[in-house]
Design a protein around this motif. Structure first.
Motif, mmCIF file in Angstrom:
data_model
loop_
_atom_site.group_PDB
_atom_site.id
_atom_site.type_symbol
_atom_site.label_atom_id
_atom_site.label_comp_id
_atom_site.label_asym_id
_atom_site.label_seq_id
_atom_site.Cartn_x
_atom_site.Cartn_y
_atom_site.Cartn_z
ATOM 1 N N GLY A 181 33.445 -1.683 15.825
ATOM 2 C CA GLY A 181 32.974 -2.307 17.060
ATOM 3 C C GLY A 181 33.230 -1.433 18.271
ATOM 4 O O GLY A 181 32.367 -1.295 19.154
ATOM 5 N N ALA A 182 34.412 -0.824 18.315
ATOM 6 C CA ALA A 182 34.731 0.063 19.438
ATOM 7 C C ALA A 182 33.886 1.327 19.390
ATOM 8 O O ALA A 182 33.422 1.826 20.428
ATOM 9 C CB ALA A 182 36.221 0.417 19.398
ATOM 10 N N ARG A 183 33.670 1.867 18.186
ATOM 11 C CA ARG A 183 32.827 3.051 18.055
ATOM 12 C C ARG A 183 31.428 2.789 18.603
ATOM 13 O O ARG A 183 30.882 3.579 19.388
ATOM 14 C CB ARG A 183 32.739 3.459 16.586
ATOM 15 N N ASP A 184 30.838 1.666 18.196
ATOM 16 C CA ASP A 184 29.488 1.352 18.637
ATOM 17 C C ASP A 184 29.452 1.069 20.136
ATOM 18 O O ASP A 184 28.512 1.485 20.836
ATOM 19 C CB ASP A 184 28.953 0.147 17.863
ATOM 20 N N ARG A 228 27.330 -3.494 27.860
ATOM 21 C CA ARG A 228 28.756 -3.442 27.526
ATOM 22 C C ARG A 228 29.325 -4.837 27.300
ATOM 23 O O ARG A 228 30.193 -5.035 26.442
ATOM 24 C CB ARG A 228 29.522 -2.705 28.619
ATOM 25 N N LEU A 229 28.843 -5.797 28.031
ATOM 26 C CA LEU A 229 29.301 -7.166 27.822
ATOM 27 C C LEU A 229 28.916 -7.644 26.430
ATOM 28 O O LEU A 229 29.716 -8.255 25.723
ATOM 29 C CB LEU A 229 28.705 -8.089 28.890
ATOM 30 N N ARG A 230 27.681 -7.318 26.030
ATOM 31 C CA ARG A 230 27.249 -7.697 24.680
ATOM 32 C C ARG A 230 28.076 -6.980 23.623
ATOM 33 O O ARG A 230 28.380 -7.539 22.564
ATOM 34 C CB ARG A 230 25.760 -7.384 24.501
ATOM 35 N N ALA A 231 28.469 -5.749 23.902
ATOM 36 C CA ALA A 231 29.290 -4.992 22.958
ATOM 37 C C ALA A 231 30.664 -5.626 22.800
ATOM 38 O O ALA A 231 31.216 -5.688 21.697
ATOM 39 C CB ALA A 231 29.417 -3.544 23.427
#
Length: 403
Positions: free
Chosen positions: A33-36, A6-9
């Motif tokens: 970005g939020a979708r992924d 999640r940090l990488r996201a």
């Protein structure tokens, strides 16, 4: 989903938004970005248009249905159908709480943060209609106020978002808010760079860019390009006798008149070049249409209180003005026509190619004009004999006896 993932996201989302160059690119990067990051199949970004009382969808990203455009022009929803943005969330913020995200499912409220009385029925119906099983909705907050919403959905049959997903969506919405705020600041800087602060019209920089591009198209395919240059008469008298504040109001009022007349020419750019100088750049309309708009401008400027009308010159590639290979040539011609109008106190526009002296004026500006602008860097030289504004020929003065 692990914390490292999640940090990488979050980092990927921030980097994607930082790399965007336009608002649309920013919105799309935020939604994807939020979708992924949340493992969804679809995401949307909406803005609350407070003055119109509606949520406007800016972007739909991912697995869209047939009725969903990526960048819709008119997909809006009345906020009373989504009362959480105006009632529930506002009340929580006012009470010191944080604007948390929440989860909804096609089956209805699942006890994930939205009170039953605030659960929006419209969103549940939309999930069912589009074959989606659940969604997480996160408010986007900027400057302490609701700006809009981030929405991520999963298809029917996929695992339902849980409370941890909602908490993560809240974090993502904060990242999105920061990215949008940065984009809005950059857009404001860009807008100010091409806008006259007093009148709200375009400025000289914007005119130069627009005219260069227009002349390039004229050279490529013959698209008619026209330029109207005008000087507002009487501004110095108003400034000297009534003060610059009144003079500024006169400039603003004339700017409104120019904008009105520019609207007669589809796509025309209305601009203030500086001081009492204004212009219109038109690309496409015939020369006669531009001249008609310039006539209207002269009439309306003459009706302005405190003003003394306007001196207006027109140059169009649709008229017989000779080769136009650069924007500066068109500027010189329009400038010369405006100079002619001012010198003759013409009540209407003077048009290059229709007034026999303008072409010569553009190439040989009179001495009186050289200190002012020299017709946009026209070559210096005396006016041909017989043209109004040319200095009289010098006469030899006999030397006194004994000199």
């Amino acid at each position: 989903m692990g914390e490292d993932v999640r940090l990488r996201a979050v980092v990927a989302l921030a980097q994607a938004m930082a790399s965007a160059h336009t608002p649309r690119e920013t919105w799309r990067a935020a939604a994807l970005g939020a979708r992924d990051a949340l493992g969804g199949s679809f995401a949307a970004l909406s803005m609350w248009e407070r003055d119109l009382g509606r949520l406007k969808v800016l972007v739909n990203a991912g697995a869209r249905t047939a009725d969903e455009e990526e960048f819709p022009d008119s997909e809006t929803y009345p906020v009373h159908q989504f009362s959480e943005i105006t009632e529930f969330l506002h009340e929580r913020w006012a009470g010191g709480g944080e604007p948390d995200a929440w989860v909804e499912t096609a089956a209805g409220p699942q006890g994930t943060g939205v009170p039953a009385h605030a659960a929006p029925r419209g969103r549940v119906a939309a999930l069912r209609r589009r074959g989606r099983g659940c969604c997480v909705v996160a408010p986007i907050v900027m400057h302490g106020r609701a700006w809009g919403e981030l929405y991520v959905a999963r298809p029917a049959g996929e695992p339902v978002f849980d409370r941890h997903d909602a908490d993560f969506a809240t974090v993502l919405a904060a990242v999105v808010a920061a990215g949008i705020a940065q984009t809005e600041r950059l857009e404001e800087v860009r807008r100010l760079a091409f806008t006259d602060p007093l009148t709200g019209l375009a400025n000289r920089r914007a005119v130069d860019m627009r005219l260069d591009e227009a002349v390039e198209r004229f050279l490529a395919d013959g698209t008619v390009v026209s330029l109207v240059v005008c000087d507002l008469n009487g501004l110095k008298r108003v400034n000297d006798t009534l003060g610059h504040a009144v003079g500024d109001r006169l400039l603003e009022r004339f700017g409104s008149v120019l904008s009105y007349c520019g609207a007669m020419l589809p796509g025309a750019l209305a601009a203030r070049l500086g001081g009492d100088e204004f212009c219109l750049v038109a690309e496409g309309p015939a020369a006669d249409e531009v001249v008609a708009a310039a006539h209207e401008l002269c009439v309306r400027a003459g009706d302005l209180e405190l003003g003394e009308g306007v001196a207006c010159g027109v140059a169009s590639t649709g008229d017989p003005i000779g080769p136009v290979r650069s924007a500066s040539r068109l500027f010189r011609l329009a400038d010369a026509a405006q100079y002619r109008a001012k010198a003759a106190r013409a009540p209407g526009p003077v048009v290059a190619g229709r007034d026999g002296t303008v072409l010569a004026l553009a190439d040989h500006p009179p001495l009186a004009a050289r200190d002012r602008r020299s017709f946009r860097d026209a070559p210096a030289g005396p006016l041909p004999a017989g043209i109004a504004g040319a200095p009289p020929p010098e006469r030899a003065v006999p030397e006194p006896p004994g000199a």
